[in-house]
Design a protein around this motif. Structure first.
Motif, PDB file in Angstrom:
ATOM      1  N   UNK A 140      -5.485  10.563   7.047  1.00  0.00           N
ATOM      2  CA  UNK A 140      -6.728  10.077   6.415  1.00  0.00           C
ATOM      3  C   UNK A 140      -6.439   8.832   5.577  1.00  0.00           C
ATOM      4  N   UNK A 141      -5.382   8.882   4.792  1.00  0.00           N
ATOM      5  CA  UNK A 141      -5.029   7.741   3.958  1.00  0.00           C
ATOM      6  C   UNK A 141      -4.699   6.504   4.799  1.00  0.00           C
ATOM      7  N   UNK A 142      -3.982   6.706   5.892  1.00  0.00           N
ATOM      8  CA  UNK A 142      -3.672   5.589   6.781  1.00  0.00           C
ATOM      9  C   UNK A 142      -4.932   5.026   7.429  1.00  0.00           C
ATOM     10  N   UNK A 146       5.245  16.972   0.281  1.00  0.00           N
ATOM     11  CA  UNK A 146       6.307  17.588   1.073  1.00  0.00           C
ATOM     12  C   UNK A 146       6.203  19.110   1.109  1.00  0.00           C
ATOM     13  N   UNK A 147       5.739  19.703   0.023  1.00  0.00           N
ATOM     14  CA  UNK A 147       5.625  21.158  -0.021  1.00  0.00           C
ATOM     15  C   UNK A 147       4.476  21.663   0.839  1.00  0.00           C
ATOM     16  N   UNK A 148       3.362  21.004   0.775  1.00  0.00           N
ATOM     17  CA  UNK A 148       2.180  21.427   1.541  1.00  0.00           C
ATOM     18  C   UNK A 148       2.195  20.940   2.982  1.00  0.00           C
ATOM     19  N   UNK A 149       2.996  19.901   3.237  1.00  0.00           N
ATOM     20  CA  UNK A 149       3.062  19.312   4.581  1.00  0.00           C
ATOM     21  C   UNK A 149       1.679  18.873   5.062  1.00  0.00           C
ATOM     22  N   UNK A 150       0.940  18.211   4.190  1.00  0.00           N
ATOM     23  CA  UNK A 150      -0.436  17.784   4.482  1.00  0.00           C
ATOM     24  C   UNK A 150      -0.455  16.504   5.319  1.00  0.00           C
ATOM     25  N   UNK A 151      -0.046  16.622   6.554  1.00  0.00           N
ATOM     26  CA  UNK A 151      -0.022  15.459   7.435  1.00  0.00           C
ATOM     27  C   UNK A 151      -1.431  14.926   7.675  1.00  0.00           C
ATOM     28  N   UNK A 152      -2.432  15.799   7.667  1.00  0.00           N
ATOM     29  CA  UNK A 152      -3.809  15.331   7.862  1.00  0.00           C
ATOM     30  C   UNK A 152      -4.237  14.413   6.717  1.00  0.00           C
ATOM     31  N   UNK A 153      -3.739  14.647   5.497  1.00  0.00           N
ATOM     32  CA  UNK A 153      -4.053  13.789   4.353  1.00  0.00           C
ATOM     33  C   UNK A 153      -3.412  12.414   4.537  1.00  0.00           C
ATOM     34  N   UNK A 154      -2.202  12.386   5.029  1.00  0.00           N
ATOM     35  CA  UNK A 154      -1.526  11.110   5.296  1.00  0.00           C
ATOM     36  C   UNK A 154      -2.294  10.340   6.365  1.00  0.00           C
ATOM     37  N   UNK A 199      -7.912   5.060   6.228  1.00  0.00           N
ATOM     38  CA  UNK A 199      -8.698   4.334   5.230  1.00  0.00           C
ATOM     39  C   UNK A 199      -8.148   2.933   5.001  1.00  0.00           C
ATOM     40  N   UNK A 200      -6.862   2.733   5.218  1.00  0.00           N
ATOM     41  CA  UNK A 200      -6.275   1.396   5.098  1.00  0.00           C
ATOM     42  C   UNK A 200      -6.675   0.496   6.263  1.00  0.00           C
ATOM     43  N   UNK A 201      -6.885   1.086   7.413  1.00  0.00           N
ATOM     44  CA  UNK A 201      -7.239   0.328   8.609  1.00  0.00           C
ATOM     45  C   UNK A 201      -8.673  -0.163   8.538  1.00  0.00           C
ATOM     46  N   UNK A 202      -9.532   0.636   7.961  1.00  0.00           N
ATOM     47  CA  UNK A 202     -10.954   0.290   7.903  1.00  0.00           C
ATOM     48  C   UNK A 202     -11.237  -0.856   6.997  1.00  0.00           C
ATOM     49  N   UNK A 208       0.866  -1.179   0.000  1.00  0.00           N
ATOM     50  CA  UNK A 208       0.000   0.000   0.000  1.00  0.00           C
ATOM     51  C   UNK A 208       0.907   1.234   0.000  1.00  0.00           C
ATOM     52  N   UNK A 209       0.600   2.194  -0.844  1.00  0.00           N
ATOM     53  CA  UNK A 209       1.444   3.382  -0.938  1.00  0.00           C
ATOM     54  C   UNK A 209       0.647   4.650  -0.670  1.00  0.00           C
ATOM     55  N   UNK A 210       1.332   5.621  -0.096  1.00  0.00           N
ATOM     56  CA  UNK A 210       0.733   6.922   0.214  1.00  0.00           C
ATOM     57  C   UNK A 210       1.730   8.006  -0.177  1.00  0.00           C
ATOM     58  N   UNK A 211       1.229   9.004  -0.893  1.00  0.00           N
ATOM     59  CA  UNK A 211       2.057  10.150  -1.257  1.00  0.00           C
ATOM     60  C   UNK A 211       1.932  11.223  -0.184  1.00  0.00           C
TER      61      UNK A 211
END
Length: 98
Positions: A91-93, A81-89, A95-98, A75-78
């Motif tokens: 969310x993506x993580x 780095x420029x936006x530092x969107x840790x909240x997106x990471x 969604x993998x757990x669910x 499973x991969x997640x982008x």
């Protein structure tokens, strides 16, 4: 962890930041002679973890570095780095757990 960092640099970062305890395996490209553009570093990491590729998550800040691990079943997640969107990471993580 799969990294292209230099051995001494990643060892220092892990030790100084007290992060070493969070990784069962640290695969460093310089030690394995295989970067993120090769399957070997990911296959070796999975083998050492004794798990299936689908049980792994690889996060990187470059799209091209996600191609090989994704092709192995990881499973991969982008991480932008420029936006530092840790909240997106997060969310993506989640969604993998669910």
């Amino acid at each position: 962890m799969v990294t292209d960092n230099k051995v001494d640099r990643i060892d220092t970062i892990l030790e100084y930041s007290n992060l070493k305890k969070y990784f069962d395996v640290v695969s460093i490209s310089a030690k394995l002679q295989s970067g993120k553009d090769k399957r070997y570093i990911f296959e070796d990491t999975i083998l050492n973890l004794k798990i299936q590729p689908e049980e792994c998550v690889f996060i990187d800040n470059t799209d091209r570095n996600l191609i090989i691990p994704k092709s192995t079943g990881i499973c991969t997640i982008l991480f932008d780095d420029e936006r530092r969107c840790i909240h997106k990471v997060k969310q993506d993580l989640m969604s993998l757990i669910r």
